[in-house]
Design a protein around this motif. Structure first.
Motif, PDB file in Angstrom:
ATOM      1  N   VAL A 217     -40.570 -61.744  15.625  1.00  0.00           N
ATOM      2  CA  VAL A 217     -39.261 -61.962  16.239  1.00  0.00           C
ATOM      3  C   VAL A 217     -39.448 -62.300  17.713  1.00  0.00           C
ATOM      4  O   VAL A 217     -39.927 -61.487  18.503  1.00  0.00           O
ATOM      5  CB  VAL A 217     -38.351 -60.725  16.096  1.00  0.00           C
ATOM      6  CG1 VAL A 217     -36.983 -61.018  16.706  1.00  0.00           C
ATOM      7  CG2 VAL A 217     -38.200 -60.333  14.628  1.00  0.00           C
ATOM      8  N   LEU A 218     -39.076 -63.507  18.073  1.00  0.00           N
ATOM      9  CA  LEU A 218     -39.173 -63.964  19.454  1.00  0.00           C
ATOM     10  C   LEU A 218     -37.785 -63.933  20.088  1.00  0.00           C
ATOM     11  O   LEU A 218     -36.821 -64.449  19.511  1.00  0.00           O
ATOM     12  CB  LEU A 218     -39.735 -65.384  19.496  1.00  0.00           C
ATOM     13  CG  LEU A 218     -39.799 -66.048  20.876  1.00  0.00           C
ATOM     14  CD1 LEU A 218     -40.801 -65.329  21.780  1.00  0.00           C
ATOM     15  CD2 LEU A 218     -40.165 -67.528  20.743  1.00  0.00           C
ATOM     16  N   ARG A 219     -37.712 -63.330  21.259  1.00  0.00           N
ATOM     17  CA  ARG A 219     -36.449 -63.264  22.012  1.00  0.00           C
ATOM     18  C   ARG A 219     -36.656 -64.075  23.291  1.00  0.00           C
ATOM     19  O   ARG A 219     -37.054 -63.518  24.323  1.00  0.00           O
ATOM     20  CB  ARG A 219     -36.096 -61.812  22.298  1.00  0.00           C
ATOM     21  CG  ARG A 219     -35.994 -60.981  21.009  1.00  0.00           C
ATOM     22  CD  ARG A 219     -35.881 -59.488  21.279  1.00  0.00           C
ATOM     23  NE  ARG A 219     -35.814 -58.758  20.032  1.00  0.00           N
ATOM     24  CZ  ARG A 219     -36.869 -58.307  19.353  1.00  0.00           C
ATOM     25  NH1 ARG A 219     -38.103 -58.528  19.833  1.00  0.00           N
ATOM     26  NH2 ARG A 219     -36.724 -57.651  18.223  1.00  0.00           N
ATOM     27  N   PRO A 220     -36.400 -65.372  23.229  1.00  0.00           N
ATOM     28  CA  PRO A 220     -36.774 -66.262  24.339  1.00  0.00           C
ATOM     29  C   PRO A 220     -36.210 -65.862  25.696  1.00  0.00           C
ATOM     30  O   PRO A 220     -36.870 -66.066  26.719  1.00  0.00           O
ATOM     31  CB  PRO A 220     -36.212 -67.622  23.886  1.00  0.00           C
ATOM     32  CG  PRO A 220     -36.162 -67.534  22.400  1.00  0.00           C
ATOM     33  CD  PRO A 220     -35.789 -66.122  22.115  1.00  0.00           C
ATOM     34  N   LEU A 221     -35.008 -65.317  25.737  1.00  0.00           N
ATOM     35  CA  LEU A 221     -34.384 -65.013  27.028  1.00  0.00           C
ATOM     36  C   LEU A 221     -35.101 -63.889  27.765  1.00  0.00           C
ATOM     37  O   LEU A 221     -35.124 -63.855  28.999  1.00  0.00           O
ATOM     38  CB  LEU A 221     -32.908 -64.652  26.843  1.00  0.00           C
ATOM     39  CG  LEU A 221     -32.018 -65.737  26.216  1.00  0.00           C
ATOM     40  CD1 LEU A 221     -30.577 -65.253  26.125  1.00  0.00           C
ATOM     41  CD2 LEU A 221     -32.082 -67.025  27.015  1.00  0.00           C
TER      42      LEU A 221
ATOM     43  N   THR B 244     -33.911 -64.803  18.316  1.00  0.00           N
ATOM     44  CA  THR B 244     -32.589 -64.228  18.546  1.00  0.00           C
ATOM     45  C   THR B 244     -32.210 -64.409  20.016  1.00  0.00           C
ATOM     46  O   THR B 244     -33.067 -64.677  20.859  1.00  0.00           O
ATOM     47  CB  THR B 244     -32.540 -62.722  18.209  1.00  0.00           C
ATOM     48  OG1 THR B 244     -33.066 -61.971  19.311  1.00  0.00           O
ATOM     49  CG2 THR B 244     -33.325 -62.400  16.945  1.00  0.00           C
ATOM     50  N   GLY B 245     -30.950 -64.237  20.306  1.00  0.00           N
ATOM     51  CA  GLY B 245     -30.478 -64.313  21.681  1.00  0.00           C
ATOM     52  C   GLY B 245     -30.435 -62.959  22.360  1.00  0.00           C
ATOM     53  O   GLY B 245     -29.818 -62.827  23.430  1.00  0.00           O
TER      54      GLY B 245
ATOM     55  N   ALA C 262     -31.078 -69.578  23.361  1.00  0.00           N
ATOM     56  CA  ALA C 262     -32.355 -69.303  22.702  1.00  0.00           C
ATOM     57  C   ALA C 262     -32.778 -70.486  21.835  1.00  0.00           C
ATOM     58  O   ALA C 262     -33.954 -70.890  21.823  1.00  0.00           O
ATOM     59  CB  ALA C 262     -32.244 -68.028  21.854  1.00  0.00           C
ATOM     60  N   VAL C 263     -31.818 -71.059  21.110  1.00  0.00           N
ATOM     61  CA  VAL C 263     -32.130 -72.225  20.274  1.00  0.00           C
ATOM     62  C   VAL C 263     -32.519 -73.413  21.142  1.00  0.00           C
ATOM     63  O   VAL C 263     -33.496 -74.125  20.857  1.00  0.00           O
ATOM     64  CB  VAL C 263     -30.919 -72.584  19.376  1.00  0.00           C
ATOM     65  CG1 VAL C 263     -31.172 -73.918  18.663  1.00  0.00           C
ATOM     66  CG2 VAL C 263     -30.673 -71.485  18.356  1.00  0.00           C
ATOM     67  N   ARG C 264     -31.800 -73.633  22.226  1.00  0.00           N
ATOM     68  CA  ARG C 264     -32.116 -74.754  23.108  1.00  0.00           C
ATOM     69  C   ARG C 264     -33.515 -74.611  23.711  1.00  0.00           C
ATOM     70  O   ARG C 264     -34.249 -75.604  23.852  1.00  0.00           O
ATOM     71  CB  ARG C 264     -31.065 -74.858  24.220  1.00  0.00           C
ATOM     72  CG  ARG C 264     -29.702 -75.322  23.718  1.00  0.00           C
ATOM     73  CD  ARG C 264     -28.663 -75.334  24.827  1.00  0.00           C
ATOM     74  NE  ARG C 264     -27.328 -75.607  24.321  1.00  0.00           N
ATOM     75  CZ  ARG C 264     -26.811 -76.822  24.145  1.00  0.00           C
ATOM     76  NH1 ARG C 264     -27.543 -77.892  24.459  1.00  0.00           N
ATOM     77  NH2 ARG C 264     -25.594 -76.984  23.686  1.00  0.00           N
TER      78      ARG C 264
END
Length: 343
Positions: free
Chosen positions: A153-157, A124-125, A28-30
């Motif tokens: 809250v963004l959950r990129p995955l 978050t992941g 998620a950070v990447r």
């Protein structure tokens, strides 16, 4: 273009990541950094989910933060976490895991840091439907609503399976570059790991001891018999040894090996009674609570039961209270007795 407009245009969006050390939050950070988002991380430590617990929960968080080149803030939940655990608003999962209430505390810590550093949103992941209690649409909505973080809250995955966040609506990140992973399969994460060059990707974090059935039974017992909430020392003692509830007011913990014996000696508190076989190799045992003669006799018998003492004869047991020792004799407890008392 005015200078103010130019500065606004050049300002990088900033996010706070809840970083566990597992693969999902790492990715998620990447994903955010790939889109030019500045990221700082918050790692949560609880009495049941430590960075060094060996269960996968945040097990590499410091190293991962360094690898990702992000600032890391560690937040520890101690007595406040135990008070929540005593009576979680949203109940427990399959064990003593209060997943929704736990996530709310984590979100609260991330929100506090977000406001402190002037970040735009939290990442978050979390993966939709990966965990039954806390990672479904209803639970995610509850957590955001009750922490005042709707849209933040963004959950990129899993973003493509979830409503657009403020960061997406405001153009801070591109939704088309977000993930569409859901469920318990790890294929999507492993593909992303390959994309980012993550070699030997770690397992998913999630080693919270509260999900372990045997450990949950111990937690339930100590919560039930604590006058208020158990101490941090009580919780640390739950992590070692065999546990026996001798009566509602007292319990016995029996070390299983030399390493545990040493840990238990370090956890002895004022008022604890320590038992050790005198003439035979055996465990260190701690009797904790309002002990009496019957409890001491039972504890001595159980101490011998798990020692090398002969099972058909009386043997000596060293009993230590507040540094004062006395020697008593006892017969080893029988298997039926220990099985009936064991948690």
């Amino acid at each position: 273009m005015s200078q103010d407009a130019k500065n606004t245009e050049e300002k990088k969006p900033k996010a706070v990541a809840l970083l566990s050390g597992g693969l999902d939050s790492n990715l998620a950070v990447r994903m955010m950094k790939e889109q030019g988002v500045e990221v700082e991380a918050v790692a949560i430590k609880t009495p049941f989910c430590d960075f060094d617990c060996g269960k996968g929960c945040g097990h590499r968080v410091k190293e991962v933060a360094d690898e990702l080149d992000v600032k890391l803030k560690t937040v520890y939940f101690g007595e406040d976490y135990l008070r929540m655990l005593k009576n979680p608003k949203h109940g427990y999962g399959s064990g003593m895991n209060p997943c929704i209430d736990c996530r709310e505390m984590m979100y609260g810590a991330a929100k506090e840091h977000m406001e402190k550093i002037g970040a735009d949103f939290i990442i978050t992941g979390e993966v939709l439907f990966q965990r039954p209690m806390s990672q479904n649409n209803k639970a995610l909505h509850i957590i955001e609503n009750e922490t005042g973080l709707e849209g933040k809250v963004l959950r990129p995955l899993s973003a493509k399976h979830l409503p657009p966040t403020d960061a997406e609506k405001d153009g801070l990140i591109k939704r088309e570059n977000m993930g569409d992973i859901k469920g318990r399969s790890r294929k999507g994460q492993l593909a992303l790991a390959k994309h980012f060059g993550v070699h030997e990707p770690p397992n998913a974090a999630g080693g919270c001891l509260l999900t372990d059935p045997a450990f949950s039974k111990r937690v339930e017992d100590v919560m039930e018999h604590a006058a208020d909430i158990p101490s941090i020392n009580d919780i640390e003692l739950l992590k070692v040894g065999r546990h026996f509830r001798l009566n509602p007011a007292v319990k016995l913990v029996v070390g299983r090996n030399k390493d545990e014996n040493e840990i238990m000696k370090a956890l002895v508190e004022d008022g604890d009674v320590v038992f050790e076989a005198v003439d035979h190799v055996g465990p260190t045992c701690i009797l904790r609570g309002k002990n009496d003669d019957d409890a001491i006799a039972r504890a001595a018998g159980i101490t011998l039961r798990y020692s090398d003492a002969p099972k058909d004869a009386r043997s000596k047991v060293r009993v230590t209270v507040a540094g004062k020792e006395q020697i008593i004799e006892a017969s080893p407890a029988g298997i039926a007795e220990t099985d009936a008392l064991r948690l």
